[in-house]
Enzyme design. Structure first.
Site, PDB file in Angstrom:
ATOM      1  CB  SER A 128      43.648  49.031  36.777  1.00  0.00           C
ATOM      2  OG  SER A 128      43.333  49.672  35.560  1.00  0.00           O
ATOM      3  CE1 TYR A 153      42.754  44.359  34.472  1.00  0.00           C
ATOM      4  CE2 TYR A 153      42.197  46.635  33.954  1.00  0.00           C
ATOM      5  CZ  TYR A 153      43.107  45.695  34.399  1.00  0.00           C
ATOM      6  OH  TYR A 153      44.360  46.092  34.791  1.00  0.00           O
TER       7      TYR A 153
END
Length: 320
Positions: A128, A153
Site C-alpha cells: 500500500s 494498517y
C-alpha cells in the site's frame, strides 16, 4: 494453461483481476473468507460474474487458518499466487487492531509458507502507499525509506514487505510487491471515501471533509491497476524480489475529486469540514518509473472519467 491463486477474489481488485485473467486464458482459483467488514452481498454479486466460468473455482477460506491454507496449497498446483486478501482500511485499524494482525500478518505468513512448500514460480502481493507515512519527498519512489508508518494498517503492510523479502531470499521464490495508490472504480469498496461521498450526496446527507479539504491523492482507476498486475505476472523480478508503485502519477486535490462526484451526480454536496484524522496522510503521489521501464505501462485514466464510470455503476447497482 497457467493456474493462478487469487486471494481476496471476492474483493474489489481481486474480482476484477480474476475476470481479466480468465479472459486471457488462465485458470483461476479464487479464495476469500467473505467477512462482513463491508456488505457481503456486494462480494457475492462480484462472485456471480464467474457462475458459468469453467476455468474458475472458488473456495471460502480465511488466510489466518493455517491448516485450511495448507490444504489449499496441497490440493492445487499453482504456477502463480496473487495475494490481495487483507484487512483493509487505515481508520478501522485504530479500533480493530487484532483483525490486522490475524489477516495481514498471520494470514500472509500462511501464504508465504504455502508458496515455499509448493515451490510457486511467482508470488505477487498487495502492499500500500500507506507505507510511505508522512514522507515529504514527492513523488514517492520505491527506493525511499518507509520506516515511519503512522497507522497499524501501514505497519502491517510494511511488515508484509519485510516478510516477503525474507522468503524470497531464503527460498529463492520470485516475489513482486504492489504498492497500490487509492484504487477506485465500479464495484469498489463502500468504506472508501469516493463511495461514501457518492452515497451521501445522492441521499442529500452531509459528507465529512478532513483536513479542511487540504488533501491530495493519487487516484488510480481499477482497470489500470488490473492491467499493471497482469503485465507483472509475466515479469518475474530479475533479482528474486522487487516492489512497484501502482499509481496514476497525477495527484488530485480532494476538493477537485468531490467536484467530480458532484458533477457526475448533478448534485452539490453538503460539506462538513473537519481536522485531519488519526493515521491519515495529507498527500500521496506515485513515482512509476520502474513500472514503465519494466512492463511498458503507466496508469493513465483521467480522474473525472473514472469517477463518471463509477457513478454510472453506482446508480445502476443501487437503482438511484
Amino acid at each position: 494453461m497457467k493456474k493462478i491463486l487469487v486471494t481476496g477474489a471476492a474483493g474489489f481488485i481481486g474480482a476484477h483481476l480474476s475476470r481479466a485473467l480468465l479472459q486471457r486464458g488462465y485458470q483461476v482459483l479464487g479464495l476469500d473468507n467473505l467477512n462482513d467488514y463491508y456488505d457481503v452481498q456486494l462480494k457475492k454479486d462480484r462472485l456471480a460474474w464467474f457462475d458459468h466460468e469453467k476455468n474458475f473455482q472458488f473456495v471460502t477460506v480465511d488466510l489466518a487458518n493455517r491448516d485450511a491454507m495448507a490444504d489449499v496449497f496441497e490440493s492445487y498446483a499453482f504456477d502463480v499466487v496473487v495475494n490481495l486478501a487483507a484487512q483493509a482500511g487505515v481508520r478501522y485499524s485504530i479500533d480493530h487492531p487484532h483483525a490486522y494482525a490475524d489477516s495481514n500478518l498471520v494470514g500472509f505468513l500462511n501464504v508465504l509458507e504455502g508458496c515455499r512448500a509448493q515451490k510457486v514460480k511467482h508470488l505477487l502481493y498487495a502492499s500500500s502507499s500507506s507505507v510511505y507515512g508522512e514522507n515529504k519527498k514527492v513523488p514517492f519512489a520505491v527506493e525511499d525509506r518507509v520506516d515511519h508508518p503512522i497507522s497499524l494498517y501501514a505497519a502491517t503492510k510494511k511488515s508484509n514487505e519485510l516478510m516477503a523479502h525474507a522468503y524470497a531470499h531464503l527460498y529463492a521464490i520470485p516475489v513482486t510487491g504492489l504498492r497500490f495508490f487509492t484504487v477506485y472504480g465500479p464495484w469498489g469498496r463502500p468504506d472508501m471515501a469516493y463511495f461514501s461521498f457518492t452515497k451521501a450526496i445522492s441521499e442529500g446527507k452531509s459528507i465529512d471533509v478532513y483536513n479542511h479539504g487540504k488533501m491530495q491523492r493519487d487516484f488510480t482507476y481499477i482497470s489500470d491497476v488490473v492491467e499493471a498486475i497482469v503485465r507483472l505476472i509475466e515479469k518475474k523480478p530479475e533479482y528474486t524480489y522487487k516492489i512497484y508503485n501502482i499509481g496514476n502519477h497525477s495527484p488530485e486535490t480532494l476538493m477537485d475529486f468531490i467536484a467530480a462526484i458532484e458533477d457526475a451526480l448533478g448534485k452539490k454536496a453538503v460539506k462538513r469540514y473537519l481536522p485531519m484524522q488519526a493515521g491519515d496522510v495529507p498527500a500521496t503521489y506515485a513515482d512509476v518509473t520502474d513500472l514503465m521501464a519494466d512492463v511498458d505501462f503507466k496508469p493513465n485514466t483521467v480522474m473525472r472519467q473514472g469517477i463518471a464510470q463509477f457513478v454510472g455503476w453506482y446508480r445502476s447497482y443501487y437503482g438511484t
